[in-house]
Enzyme design. Structure first.
Site, PDB file in Angstrom:
ATOM      1  N   ALA A  32       0.875  -1.186   0.000  1.00 42.60           N
ATOM      2  CA  ALA A  32       0.000   0.000   0.000  1.00 42.60           C
ATOM      3  C   ALA A  32       0.910   1.232   0.000  1.00 42.60           C
ATOM      4  CB  ALA A  32      -0.954  -0.011   1.189  1.00 42.60           C
ATOM      5  N   HIS A  37       7.310   5.661   1.300  1.00 34.91           N
ATOM      6  CA  HIS A  37       8.055   4.483   0.839  1.00 34.91           C
ATOM      7  C   HIS A  37       8.949   4.865  -0.345  1.00 34.91           C
ATOM      8  CE1 HIS A  37       4.276   2.430   2.483  1.00 34.91           C
ATOM      9  NE2 HIS A  37       5.241   1.922   3.218  1.00 34.91           N
ATOM     10  N   SER A 187       1.026   7.307   5.714  1.00 33.43           N
ATOM     11  CA  SER A 187       0.962   5.951   6.245  1.00 33.43           C
ATOM     12  C   SER A 187      -0.024   5.164   5.397  1.00 33.43           C
ATOM     13  CB  SER A 187       0.459   6.008   7.691  1.00 33.43           C
ATOM     14  OG  SER A 187       0.033   4.721   8.086  1.00 33.43           O
TER      15      SER A 187
END
Ligand code: AMP
Length: 285
Positions: A32, A37, A187
């Site tokens: 996700a 990231h 997040s």
């Protein structure tokens, strides 16, 4: 970009990089994916010759079955994002490839007080699970550099501690927290927030920044904590903790008058979504 689902194929792909002395960078994730990231992938691309990203929702680090079940998954979009950013290899193993029957992958490390407070207090067993998966993934990828985010500050210290204790030959790089325009730390769990919760969750980073301000005004940790918990108690939100800790030991501070690093850490429930964030109030001497 190459996609691997089993350990053997990934290791065969990585072998030539190793023999030619080309650095492998590794960013482990649970998928996700978001800009937080990708920022780790970009840092790896800048400083190594081969970047590996793993996408593995590690069951051993979830202490609630429901949290694991509800964890957002979006593999097709993840692969598209990794391809666009220029990642070289993606490791997306099934559970029995990471934990084959009979293999003891538990990390033989005592984390002591590092794992007791903050997340460790509210998520029993969580860091043993994190250490287990990291120990196993580092054994598979054998990277020269490991990229993880400050967003999970306690996790960074746990993994650093494990690397030191086990003498693993990998350099740890902590990337800065990437935030939404309203300050909310990115997040995967943010996908579960309603638009209203998402906008109100800006209060979390606000409280962490205010903590720095209150500390500057001369308030002590107990007062700062009290004010922050009050600020976070808005309708629909429930702060689980707000702590001012030493940046190395993660022990709660009784006063601010030493020279060390100070980090404010918070966990807040927005409805049934648990959000964490932190902010370095002082980098220390
Ligand atoms: P996760 O997929 O949540 O396990 O996160 C994988 C890695 O990305 C961990 O090292 C996280 O600390 C890092 N990460 C998650 N969110 C952010 C963010 N907002 N900014 C920077 N790194 C992040």
């Amino acid at each position: 970009m190459y996609l691997f689902k089993n350990v053997r194929a990934l290791r065969l792909f990585l072998e030539p990089f190793r023999t030619k002395g080309r650095a492998i960078g590794f960013a482990p994730t649970m998928g996700a994916l978001h800009e937080g990231h990708l920022s780790l992938i970009r840092q790896s691309l800048e400083s190594t010759q081969c970047t590996v990203c793993s996408i593995f929702v590690n069951p051993t680090q979830f202490n609630q079955a429901e949290d694991l079940e509800k964890y957002p998954r979006n593999p097709a979009k993840d692969l598209q994002m990794l391809y666009e950013v220029g990642c070289h290899a993606v490791f997306m193993p099934p559970v029995d490839e990471v934990y084959p029957p009979g293999l003891d992958s538990t990390a033989p490390v005592d984390f002591g007080p590092l794992a007791e407070g903050l997340e460790g207090r509210f998520r029993p067993g969580h860091f043993q699970g994190v250490a287990q998966v990291m120990n196993r993934l580092l054994g598979i990828v054998e990277p020269q550099r490991l990229f993880m985010g400050q967003k999970d500050y306690q996790q960074c210290l746990i993994v650093q501690h494990m690397i030191r204790t086990l003498g693993l030959p990998v350099e740890f790089v902590m990337g800065p927290t990437v935030r939404e325009p309203n300050g909310l730390a990115m997040s995967s769990r943010n996908a579960r927030l309603s638009p209203e919760q998402h906008s109100r969750a800006a209060i979390i980073f606000q409280s962490l920044q205010d903590a720095a301000h209150w500390m500057g005004q001369g308030l002590g940790p107990a007062q700062v904590r009290e004010k922050a918990l009050q600020q976070l108690s808005i309708p629909g939100f429930r702060p689980e903790y707000f702590e001012l800790v030493d940046g190395q030991s993660l022990q709660p501070l009784a006063h601010f008058d030493n020279e060390g690093m100070i980090v404010a850490c918070a966990a807040v429930w927005a409805g049934d979504v648990r959000l964490i964030d932190n902010h370095i109030l002082r980098r220390g001497a």
